[in-house]
Design a protein around this motif. Sequence first.
Motif, PDB file in Angstrom:
ATOM      1  N   TRP A  71     102.603 -51.200  52.817  1.00 36.57           N
ATOM      2  CA  TRP A  71     101.314 -51.530  53.418  1.00 36.57           C
ATOM      3  C   TRP A  71     100.200 -50.643  52.870  1.00 36.57           C
ATOM      4  CZ3 TRP A  71     101.901 -55.917  55.840  1.00 36.57           C
ATOM      5  CH2 TRP A  71     103.115 -56.216  56.444  1.00 36.57           C
ATOM      6  N   ALA A  72     100.416 -50.093  51.675  1.00 39.25           N
ATOM      7  CA  ALA A  72      99.483 -49.097  51.151  1.00 39.25           C
ATOM      8  C   ALA A  72      98.098 -49.668  50.910  1.00 39.25           C
ATOM      9  CB  ALA A  72     100.035 -48.507  49.849  1.00 39.25           C
ATOM     10  N   GLU A  73      98.012 -50.888  50.381  1.00 41.70           N
ATOM     11  CA  GLU A  73      96.693 -51.414  50.021  1.00 41.70           C
ATOM     12  C   GLU A  73      95.827 -51.639  51.256  1.00 41.70           C
ATOM     13  OE1 GLU A  73      94.819 -54.431  46.722  1.00 41.70           O
ATOM     14  OE2 GLU A  73      96.970 -54.122  46.930  1.00 41.70           O
ATOM     15  N   ALA A  74      96.427 -52.120  52.327  1.00 42.99           N
ATOM     16  CA  ALA A  74      95.670 -52.277  53.568  1.00 42.99           C
ATOM     17  C   ALA A  74      95.269 -50.921  54.130  1.00 42.99           C
ATOM     18  CB  ALA A  74      96.490 -53.053  54.595  1.00 42.99           C
ATOM     19  N   LEU A  75      96.170 -49.930  54.006  1.00 40.63           N
ATOM     20  CA  LEU A  75      95.866 -48.590  54.502  1.00 40.63           C
ATOM     21  C   LEU A  75      94.727 -47.956  53.716  1.00 40.63           C
ATOM     22  CD1 LEU A  75      96.647 -46.234  56.369  1.00 40.63           C
ATOM     23  CD2 LEU A  75      98.264 -45.494  54.597  1.00 40.63           C
ATOM     24  N   VAL A  76      94.752 -48.090  52.395  1.00 46.24           N
ATOM     25  CA  VAL A  76      93.685 -47.521  51.569  1.00 46.24           C
ATOM     26  C   VAL A  76      92.354 -48.194  51.875  1.00 46.24           C
ATOM     27  CG1 VAL A  76      92.864 -47.252  49.189  1.00 46.24           C
ATOM     28  CG2 VAL A  76      95.270 -46.825  49.743  1.00 46.24           C
ATOM     29  N   ASP A  77      92.393 -49.521  52.056  1.00 46.77           N
ATOM     30  CA  ASP A  77      91.160 -50.247  52.345  1.00 46.77           C
ATOM     31  C   ASP A  77      90.581 -49.847  53.708  1.00 46.77           C
ATOM     32  OD1 ASP A  77      89.174 -52.177  51.716  1.00 46.77           O
ATOM     33  OD2 ASP A  77      90.139 -53.569  53.108  1.00 46.77           O
ATOM     34  N   TYR A  78      91.457 -49.522  54.643  1.00 47.68           N
ATOM     35  CA  TYR A  78      90.998 -49.189  55.987  1.00 47.68           C
ATOM     36  C   TYR A  78      90.543 -47.723  56.082  1.00 47.68           C
ATOM     37  CZ  TYR A  78      90.981 -48.551  61.043  1.00 47.68           C
ATOM     38  OH  TYR A  78      90.606 -48.259  62.332  1.00 47.68           O
ATOM     39  N   GLY A 121      90.152 -45.459  53.404  1.00 49.53           N
ATOM     40  CA  GLY A 121      89.241 -45.061  52.333  1.00 49.53           C
ATOM     41  C   GLY A 121      89.905 -44.118  51.358  1.00 49.53           C
ATOM     42  N   HIS A 122      89.560 -44.272  50.078  1.00 52.87           N
ATOM     43  CA  HIS A 122      90.169 -43.464  49.026  1.00 52.87           C
ATOM     44  C   HIS A 122      89.943 -41.974  49.242  1.00 52.87           C
ATOM     45  CE1 HIS A 122      89.203 -47.450  47.348  1.00 52.87           C
ATOM     46  NE2 HIS A 122      90.299 -47.301  46.603  1.00 52.87           N
ATOM     47  N   SER A 123      88.702 -41.584  49.444  1.00 55.42           N
ATOM     48  CA  SER A 123      88.388 -40.161  49.542  1.00 55.42           C
ATOM     49  C   SER A 123      89.028 -39.525  50.760  1.00 55.42           C
ATOM     50  CB  SER A 123      86.866 -39.971  49.589  1.00 55.42           C
ATOM     51  OG  SER A 123      86.277 -40.410  48.387  1.00 55.42           O
ATOM     52  N   ASN A 124      89.051 -40.243  51.876  1.00 56.28           N
ATOM     53  CA  ASN A 124      89.674 -39.684  53.080  1.00 56.28           C
ATOM     54  C   ASN A 124      91.171 -39.474  52.887  1.00 56.28           C
ATOM     55  OD1 ASN A 124      87.326 -39.497  54.593  1.00 56.28           O
ATOM     56  ND2 ASN A 124      87.495 -41.587  55.368  1.00 56.28           N
ATOM     57  N   LEU A 125      91.819 -40.336  52.107  1.00 58.91           N
ATOM     58  CA  LEU A 125      93.242 -40.141  51.826  1.00 58.91           C
ATOM     59  C   LEU A 125      93.464 -38.924  50.933  1.00 58.91           C
ATOM     60  CD1 LEU A 125      94.531 -43.791  51.353  1.00 58.91           C
ATOM     61  CD2 LEU A 125      95.202 -42.174  53.123  1.00 58.91           C
ATOM     62  N   PHE A 126      92.548 -38.686  49.999  1.00 60.82           N
ATOM     63  CA  PHE A 126      92.657 -37.486  49.175  1.00 60.82           C
ATOM     64  C   PHE A 126      92.479 -36.231  50.027  1.00 60.82           C
ATOM     65  CE2 PHE A 126      91.179 -39.956  45.179  1.00 60.82           C
ATOM     66  CZ  PHE A 126      92.484 -40.365  44.946  1.00 60.82           C
ATOM     67  N   ILE A 127      91.521 -36.257  50.931  1.00 61.95           N
ATOM     68  CA  ILE A 127      91.317 -35.108  51.823  1.00 61.95           C
ATOM     69  C   ILE A 127      92.555 -34.880  52.675  1.00 61.95           C
ATOM     70  CG2 ILE A 127      89.940 -34.235  53.761  1.00 61.95           C
ATOM     71  CD1 ILE A 127      87.562 -35.813  52.579  1.00 61.95           C
ATOM     72  N   GLU A 175      83.351 -46.311  49.360  1.00 65.56           N
ATOM     73  CA  GLU A 175      84.183 -47.491  49.373  1.00 65.56           C
ATOM     74  C   GLU A 175      84.675 -47.838  50.763  1.00 65.56           C
ATOM     75  OE1 GLU A 175      85.017 -44.638  48.348  1.00 65.56           O
ATOM     76  OE2 GLU A 175      86.912 -44.111  49.299  1.00 65.56           O
ATOM     77  N   GLU A 176      84.674 -46.879  51.723  1.00 60.21           N
ATOM     78  CA  GLU A 176      85.165 -47.198  53.052  1.00 60.21           C
ATOM     79  C   GLU A 176      84.282 -48.225  53.742  1.00 60.21           C
ATOM     80  OE1 GLU A 176      84.553 -44.366  51.816  1.00 60.21           O
ATOM     81  OE2 GLU A 176      86.004 -42.805  52.339  1.00 60.21           O
ATOM     82  N   ARG A 177      82.991 -48.213  53.439  1.00 61.67           N
ATOM     83  CA  ARG A 177      82.059 -49.095  54.138  1.00 61.67           C
ATOM     84  C   ARG A 177      81.916 -50.450  53.448  1.00 61.67           C
ATOM     85  NH1 ARG A 177      77.395 -44.476  55.249  1.00 61.67           N
ATOM     86  NH2 ARG A 177      78.827 -42.939  56.098  1.00 61.67           N
ATOM     87  N   SER A 178      82.603 -50.605  52.318  1.00 61.14           N
ATOM     88  CA  SER A 178      82.580 -51.899  51.648  1.00 61.14           C
ATOM     89  C   SER A 178      83.836 -52.661  52.014  1.00 61.14           C
ATOM     90  CB  SER A 178      82.515 -51.710  50.133  1.00 61.14           C
ATOM     91  OG  SER A 178      83.695 -51.109  49.675  1.00 61.14           O
ATOM     92  N   ARG A 179      83.814 -53.950  51.831  1.00 57.25           N
ATOM     93  CA  ARG A 179      84.967 -54.772  52.144  1.00 57.25           C
ATOM     94  C   ARG A 179      85.392 -55.517  50.891  1.00 57.25           C
ATOM     95  NH1 ARG A 179      85.755 -52.175  55.583  1.00 57.25           N
ATOM     96  NH2 ARG A 179      87.849 -52.568  54.835  1.00 57.25           N
ATOM     97  N   LYS A 180      86.529 -56.116  50.950  1.00 59.63           N
ATOM     98  CA  LYS A 180      86.967 -56.911  49.821  1.00 59.63           C
ATOM     99  C   LYS A 180      85.951 -58.003  49.525  1.00 59.63           C
ATOM    100  CE  LYS A 180      90.873 -55.000  48.836  1.00 59.63           C
ATOM    101  NZ  LYS A 180      91.190 -54.476  47.523  1.00 59.63           N
TER     102      LYS A 180
END
Length: 685
Positions: free
Chosen positions: A509-516, A518-524, A675-680
């Motif tokens: 479920w990684a892609e849904a998790l990253v989209d929800y 956000g990339h930067s928050n996952l890095f943090i 990217e967190e505030r954008s959607r597909k």
Amino acid sequence: MKQLINKNLITLKCVLFCFLSGIGCIFPFLPLHMLAIGLDRAEARVISAVAPCVALLGPAILGPLIDRLSVGRGSTGGSTGQSGSGKLLRIITAICLILSALFYTLLLAVPYTERHDARRPHVLFMCDAEGAYVMQEVCTEGMRCNSWSGEKKGVLAVGACEYGCADEDMTWLTEPFSTTSTTTTLSPMYNSVANVTAATETVTDDGDEGADFEVNPPHLCTDGRCLVYMQHAARLRLPLSLTAPPRADNLTDNAHTNDLSDSNRNNATLDNWCSYRSPFQCLVPADRLARINTMDRPCRPAVRCQVLDPYDEPDGVLADAECRLIIGDPVYTFWSYFVVRCIADIWPTAGLALLGAACVIATRETSLGRGDVGRQLAFGTIGLAIFPPLAGFAAEQMPDSPYLVPFLMHAVFMLIGALILLIDGSMPLSPPEWWWHTASGALAVPLSAVRRYGAETAAVCAVLALLGALWSGIDAYLPWTVMELDGTLARVGATLSAGALPAVGALWWAEALVDYVGHSNLFITAFIFYCLRYTGLAYSTSFAWIIVSELLEVFTLSLVWVTAILYFRHLVPRKYTTTGQALPVIAHFCIGRCIGAIVGGLVGLGGELSGARDVYRALGGAALAAAGVYLALYHLLLAPRCAAPAAAPPAALLRGMNGNGASNGTYSPMRVYHEERSRKGHFRY
């Protein structure tokens, strides 16, 4: 089931399964294999640091090369070009897997060497009219003396010097000393050679003048000057220039070793001793010579001294001359392993980048839907969870050649993966037709657009390099730590399984998790979990603590890696897809891995467990500091500035989107820090 399993991607899943299984079978055992063939830990750290730097050549060369050749074939827009580009990617990836199997298997052919540090051998010192002799005991059968060209300069500390008779078999050197040294240390006295026979009046340590007279104390002379040993001085530092004879002349034909323990010191001979010469000379005064000549045995007058701390004396001439038992050629073993390992690391690193690009292409992610890159990686991670402990267990059943099975398992999995890539021509690795239009038609991405996102690409690469350094700081030397905690090879493999098992579900479920999230928050989040992992390792007292720490790797490696793939999937233009997937590999698994190995090597990580714990605490603090800085910079500075207002999409893009489905009528270029505030549907493609 149609949504869960795409039949067109089954073979790609199998390739990923074989690739990650092969990596898991060999990666945790490489640090142990280096020690097993006779390399010391310093040499192993050098290889661990340099090999990732060489490995970046694979993705750095093959990524742009495939993109260039693919665009050239696909620019015609015909099916032949698309098919050709997919075939090119499959063939080159298969070659990388085959070469990985070949070169890692060649590591088994690196010649074995063995170096044993023996007990510190005794050192004797004698000086006569012909020169000075430094005798070093050969303490184990098969050991050889140190040899060097020219003169070797340094200091030799001596005490309890006395006159005596040097007989032919030199047993006098091994007899107990008649004088004993005191605890007083004075500077040596210099006299000229002409005054050697002069009497010298001394005082005792308690200061009573005239209580003791030392007449004609031993003089050790060189270059017209003499060092005078006084009984109350206790320690005399001799500046020596040692000359070693050729190695073949260092030892006698006898192979046995002399035992110079106190009980049989008088019966020892000097058959197996390393002899070094120095230009010092010792002249025996007439009164002393007359006393020596009264002895019943023929001899030559000489001075002998007790050698003090020959291997620990600062600037000692014998500081690095300890005898060692050496089997094989350590220099040849190191360089042959170094070269083969550096070449071997190129191919799985390049394969990882190419398979990442294959996942991006094969999942056919577009502006209107979500691909399933994470699910492909999840299937491959199953192999990473299963086979490392099995490889370790199989290795334990073959104590004579324990690493044969893991290396062969790696080769088998890599060859199976390469075979699938070469046979399956239907694998969907040719980009969709609208990708080619974007690369070469009316919607071609201008160079200015690439430059506009260059700073963001560099920033993400820097973050991944730092995360890679933290990852390497643990994994590069973790097998050593496991073995120091009474671990086994199966337990070493289980450390990889502990991190891979929870990753299977997370990646699904990684892609849904990253989209929800956000990339930067996952890095943090990854930086924070690195702090937790390092803290746990710093206070670990058993293997169970290491397993708990490895369970958190799902947040520090698995999710980080799929986030990087998805990040660069949208950050880099489509015609640079393979190059875009090579960048995170270079940053994380090459540059970051190199930095982590260097930091760990400089401070002694993987040596004594207490030293490793100090390093873990330091790196845990660094990870927490990085998380705080990244959080502040992102949420307070970058995110507000990078917010892009919605704008109407270009007409050409609307036509392209209408050809694939309905458009929502809005368009905003993807900005990495927002990217967190954008959607597909809001990507710039």
